[in-house]
Motif scaffolding. Structure first.
Motif, mmCIF file in Angstrom:
data_model
loop_
_atom_site.group_PDB
_atom_site.id
_atom_site.type_symbol
_atom_site.label_atom_id
_atom_site.label_comp_id
_atom_site.label_asym_id
_atom_site.label_seq_id
_atom_site.Cartn_x
_atom_site.Cartn_y
_atom_site.Cartn_z
ATOM 1 N N THR A 152 6.261 1.463 -15.618
ATOM 2 C CA THR A 152 5.565 0.319 -15.033
ATOM 3 C C THR A 152 6.303 -0.129 -13.781
ATOM 4 N N VAL A 153 5.558 -0.275 -12.677
ATOM 5 C CA VAL A 153 6.128 -0.723 -11.404
ATOM 6 C C VAL A 153 5.435 -2.023 -11.003
ATOM 7 N N ARG A 154 6.251 -3.076 -10.745
ATOM 8 C CA ARG A 154 5.698 -4.355 -10.313
ATOM 9 C C ARG A 154 6.337 -4.758 -8.988
ATOM 10 N N LEU A 155 5.467 -5.191 -8.076
ATOM 11 C CA LEU A 155 5.916 -5.668 -6.768
ATOM 12 C C LEU A 155 5.308 -7.058 -6.572
ATOM 13 N N SER A 156 6.169 -8.068 -6.370
ATOM 14 C CA SER A 156 5.673 -9.446 -6.248
ATOM 15 C C SER A 156 6.421 -10.158 -5.122
ATOM 16 N N GLY A 157 5.744 -11.113 -4.509
ATOM 17 C CA GLY A 157 6.339 -11.861 -3.403
ATOM 18 C C GLY A 157 6.190 -13.354 -3.582
ATOM 19 N N SER A 158 6.983 -14.099 -2.813
ATOM 20 C CA SER A 158 6.911 -15.549 -2.781
ATOM 21 C C SER A 158 7.371 -15.998 -1.394
ATOM 22 N N SER A 159 7.404 -17.310 -1.208
ATOM 23 C CA SER A 159 7.834 -17.825 0.097
ATOM 24 C C SER A 159 9.315 -17.569 0.340
ATOM 25 N N ARG B 286 1.962 2.795 -14.111
ATOM 26 C CA ARG B 286 1.098 1.674 -13.750
ATOM 27 C C ARG B 286 1.749 0.866 -12.624
ATOM 28 N N PHE B 287 0.958 0.520 -11.638
ATOM 29 C CA PHE B 287 1.472 -0.268 -10.504
ATOM 30 C C PHE B 287 0.682 -1.570 -10.388
ATOM 31 N N THR B 288 1.407 -2.693 -10.241
ATOM 32 C CA THR B 288 0.750 -3.980 -10.003
ATOM 33 C C THR B 288 1.459 -4.662 -8.833
ATOM 34 N N GLY B 289 0.680 -5.247 -7.953
ATOM 35 C CA GLY B 289 1.221 -5.999 -6.822
ATOM 36 C C GLY B 289 0.665 -7.409 -6.819
ATOM 37 N N ARG B 290 1.503 -8.390 -6.542
ATOM 38 C CA ARG B 290 1.063 -9.795 -6.579
ATOM 39 C C ARG B 290 1.706 -10.565 -5.431
ATOM 40 N N ILE C 22 0.839 -1.208 0.000
ATOM 41 C CA ILE C 22 0.000 0.000 0.000
ATOM 42 C C ILE C 22 0.872 1.255 0.000
ATOM 43 N N ALA C 23 2.005 1.234 0.759
ATOM 44 C CA ALA C 23 2.892 2.395 0.775
ATOM 45 C C ALA C 23 3.486 2.634 -0.602
ATOM 46 N N ALA C 24 3.872 1.545 -1.297
ATOM 47 C CA ALA C 24 4.434 1.694 -2.639
ATOM 48 C C ALA C 24 3.377 2.218 -3.612
ATOM 49 N N ARG C 25 2.148 1.681 -3.488
ATOM 50 C CA ARG C 25 1.063 2.131 -4.376
ATOM 51 C C ARG C 25 0.798 3.631 -4.159
ATOM 52 N N ASP C 26 0.815 4.058 -2.894
ATOM 53 C CA ASP C 26 0.571 5.472 -2.583
ATOM 54 C C ASP C 26 1.684 6.353 -3.130
ATOM 55 N N HIS C 27 2.929 5.883 -3.007
ATOM 56 C CA HIS C 27 4.052 6.678 -3.503
ATOM 57 C C HIS C 27 4.012 6.788 -5.018
ATOM 58 N N VAL C 28 3.638 5.687 -5.695
ATOM 59 C CA VAL C 28 3.550 5.726 -7.165
ATOM 60 C C VAL C 28 2.478 6.727 -7.596
ATOM 61 N N ALA D 107 11.273 -4.146 3.995
ATOM 62 C CA ALA D 107 10.289 -3.182 3.484
ATOM 63 C C ALA D 107 10.924 -1.820 3.212
ATOM 64 N N THR D 108 11.697 -1.315 4.168
ATOM 65 C CA THR D 108 12.306 0.010 4.015
ATOM 66 C C THR D 108 13.258 0.056 2.834
ATOM 67 N N ASN D 109 14.113 -0.967 2.695
ATOM 68 C CA ASN D 109 15.108 -0.942 1.622
ATOM 69 C C ASN D 109 14.464 -1.086 0.251
ATOM 70 N N LEU D 110 13.435 -1.907 0.106
ATOM 71 C CA LEU D 110 12.747 -1.991 -1.184
ATOM 72 C C LEU D 110 12.037 -0.673 -1.504
ATOM 73 N N PHE D 111 11.472 -0.046 -0.484
ATOM 74 C CA PHE D 111 10.813 1.237 -0.708
ATOM 75 C C PHE D 111 11.826 2.292 -1.148
ATOM 76 N N ARG D 112 13.027 2.281 -0.535
ATOM 77 C CA ARG D 112 14.050 3.245 -0.935
ATOM 78 C C ARG D 112 14.511 2.999 -2.368
ATOM 79 N N VAL D 113 14.588 1.717 -2.754
ATOM 80 C CA VAL D 113 14.958 1.400 -4.143
ATOM 81 C C VAL D 113 13.883 1.944 -5.087
ATOM 82 N N LEU D 114 12.605 1.777 -4.707
ATOM 83 C CA LEU D 114 11.508 2.311 -5.531
ATOM 84 C C LEU D 114 11.621 3.832 -5.642
ATOM 85 N N GLN D 115 11.854 4.513 -4.510
ATOM 86 C CA GLN D 115 11.985 5.972 -4.531
ATOM 87 C C GLN D 115 13.122 6.408 -5.444
#
Length: 565
Positions: free
Chosen positions: A493-500, A454-458, A436-442, A469-477
């Motif tokens: 285009t911004v994509r954020l995805s996660g896995s185990s 465009r932002f997509t999260g999966r 949500i923080a990344a979506r808001d910043h975008v 979280a902080t370091n990925l957000f700083r990379v996005l910024q």
């Protein structure tokens, strides 16, 4: 009967009476007779009674002087008696065999040793005491030597009186009659059990030593005082076999090691030092010698550690060649890594300097914004309020308009202060999470720059460690900031995805791009270095894909920390 020796008269009478009782039988006897001078001689008489023409019995007598033969037989009996006495008292086992290969005599020592009687041992009876593993070999050796009339010797186990087996060394030689004719064999045996035990112990010790030598990975050889190779281990033999072309300094048992050295390496300084070191240890002027040397072939580069030590209680040396190529290569690689580490150290020092400069610049920017912007705006509000205070009572409509303007200025000032605080630390991360923080910043970035984003999260985990979280957000910024400053893009285009396993972020634009090689070869900007260090510090990575006029794509991935899982 007076002519017969007094000791033989009774026997002579019996023989004569028997002959008279059987006149047709041929009778033979041997007796002593006495001459007129009193001397004695042995005679052999053959007697037969026959009838003459008148029918009377006539004695036919043939007499033979056998005195010499009897003396010889007596001497032989005395000799055999002396032999038996000596044989029975000798400290060795003695046996005799006749023409038929069968044993005819064993001395008392043999009988005491085996605990058997003469009757049990005669003929082939003695073989009953020979160990079953040795009997066939013994028979073969004995028969073959007997047929050739040659001396022989053999070792075998013979059962003793206590039932245990002892080792004996048996040596047989042909014996002959006085006439020279073959008469059979005579042999002697000595107990060599202790010697066999000592040999077995020595063999076991040699086997143990050989096993130890062969278990060593080093190439080991032993030299005598002349430099001859006495023994080698399997590693030495295998290496010598593989390099029989003479590329390396190795030889086989019987070769002279010094000759090998002189032919191959004596012409080099290291070769002369090695040769002198071996000679010094061999002569006793040095206690040991250790030397490292390179020995390269066209196929590979190799290094060895040679160690020379003297043999204890013997004139010779032990030489071992240990392959230290891996260690040397690791050393060379460590030297290279040390150089790289030095370069990285300089790079870190440069980065630290840039970080300090960036901090100072950021502080100056914040101070400038606070002084030039917020301070001036606050001062303007203060002037407005002071003006209202000094102005006589005005119409309500005018006061309302002034207050509305002041309210708008105060709201704008409050929003700007919020944006400044947000850029310094996105508190939204702590409350609603990364996605949500990344979506808001975008959304804020698109509104501020006017770009299409465009932002997509999966499958982004709801809870992440603050570090991830902080370091990925700083990379996005930083990535969006670079797009705004340098890309000249129209679409992002911004994509954020996660896995185990972790969380990934990608930021792609259609801007002008750049030559990645030139960028890497040149001085890196603080932004790129900062992004790389952030991901690397958490065990992740940062990949940059870009070509001139083909846009840029930045991919970051950070594994989830254990506490997140």
């Amino acid at each position: 009967m007076s002519i017969f020796h007094e000791e033989d008269r009774a026997a002579a009478r019996v023989s004569l009476d028997r002959s008279l009782a059987n006149p047709t039988d041929l009778a033979t006897w041997e007796f002593r007779k006495v001459r007129k001078d009193g001397s004695t001689l042995w005679v052999r008489e053959t007697v037969r009674l026959v009838e003459d023409d008148c029918g009377a019995l006539v004695m036919l007598l043939a007499c033979e002087d056998i005195t010499e033969r009897k003396r010889t037989e007596e001497a032989l009996r005395e000799s055999e008696s002396r032999f038996r006495i000596m044989a029975d008292t000798a400290p060795t086992l003695i046996w005799m065999a006749g023409l038929d290969k069968l044993c005819t005599y064993f001395n008392q020592v043999w009988l005491d040793y085996t605990g058997r009687t003469m009757e049990q041992e005669l003929g082939n009876g003695w073989t009953d005491g020979v160990h079953q593993e040795d009997i066939d070999r013994c028979r073969k050796t004995y028969v073959e030597a007997f047929e050739r009339r040659e001396p022989f010797q053999m070792e075998y186990r013979l059962r003793k009186a206590d039932g245990q087996y002892g080792w004996v060394f048996d040596k047989g030689v042909p014996r002959h009659f006085p006439s020279g004719e073959f008469a059979g064999y005579i042999g002697t045996c000595i107990d060599v059990t202790e010697r066999k035990w000592a040999e077995a112990a020595l063999q076991a010790s040699d086997a143990f030593t050989r096993a130890v030598l062969n278990s060593l990975s080093a190439h080991v050889c032993v030299l005598d005082k002349e430099g001859g190779i006495v023994t080698t281990n399997d590693a030495w033999k295998e290496f010598a076999r593989k390099h029989a072309d003479g590329t390396f300094i190795f030889g086989e048992v019987g070769d002279n090691y010094f000759d090998y050295c002189r032919r191959t390496i004596a012409g080099t300084l290291i070769g002369q030092a090695i040769l002198k070191g071996i000679e010094d240890v061999l002569m006793g002027s040095e206690l040991s010698c250790v030397s490292e040397y390179a020995c390269h072939s066209p196929e590979e580069e190799r290094w060895f550690l040679m160690r020379v030590t003297p043999l204890k209680d013997a004139k010779g040396v032990v030489i071992s060649h240990t392959d230290i190529s891996r260690r040397v290569r690791m050393g060379l690689e460590l030297e290279q890594q040390a150089v790289l580490l030095g370069e990285k150290q300089k790079e870190l020092e440069s980065l630290a300097g840039k970080l300090i400069e960036a901090q100072e610049a950021e502080r100056k920017r914040i101070a400038r914004e606070l002084h030039d912007d917020f301070n001036q705006r606050l001062a303007a509000l203060s002037v407005e309020l002071e003006s209202m205070e000094r102005t006589p009572i005005a119409l309500p409509e005018l006061i309302m308009r002034q207050l509305a303007a002041i309210r708008i200025q105060a709201g704008t000032l409050c929003d700007d202060l919020h944006d400044l605080a947000y850029r310094l630390h996105p508190s939204l991360l702590e409350h609603v999470g990364l996605e949500i923080a990344a979506r808001d910043h975008v959304a804020e970035f698109a509104k501020r720059t006017g770009l299409s984003v465009r932002f997509t999260g999966r499958e982004v985990p709801k809870t992440l460690s603050p570090e991830v979280a902080t370091n990925l957000f700083r990379v996005l910024q930083e990535s969006l900031q670079n797009v705004s400053k340098h890309a000249q893009a129209t679409d992002v285009t911004v994509r954020l995805s996660g896995s185990s396993k972790g969380v990934g972020l990608s930021v792609r634009d259609n801007g002008q791009g750049f030559d990645l090689e030139d960028k890497i070869a040149g001085a890196k900007g603080l932004g790129l270095v900062s992004m790389q260090e952030r991901t690397r510090g958490l065990g992740g990575f940062l990949r940059i894909h870009s070509l001139p006029r083909s846009g840029t794509k930045i991919c970051a991935w950070i594994p989830q920390l254990q506490e997140d899982a």
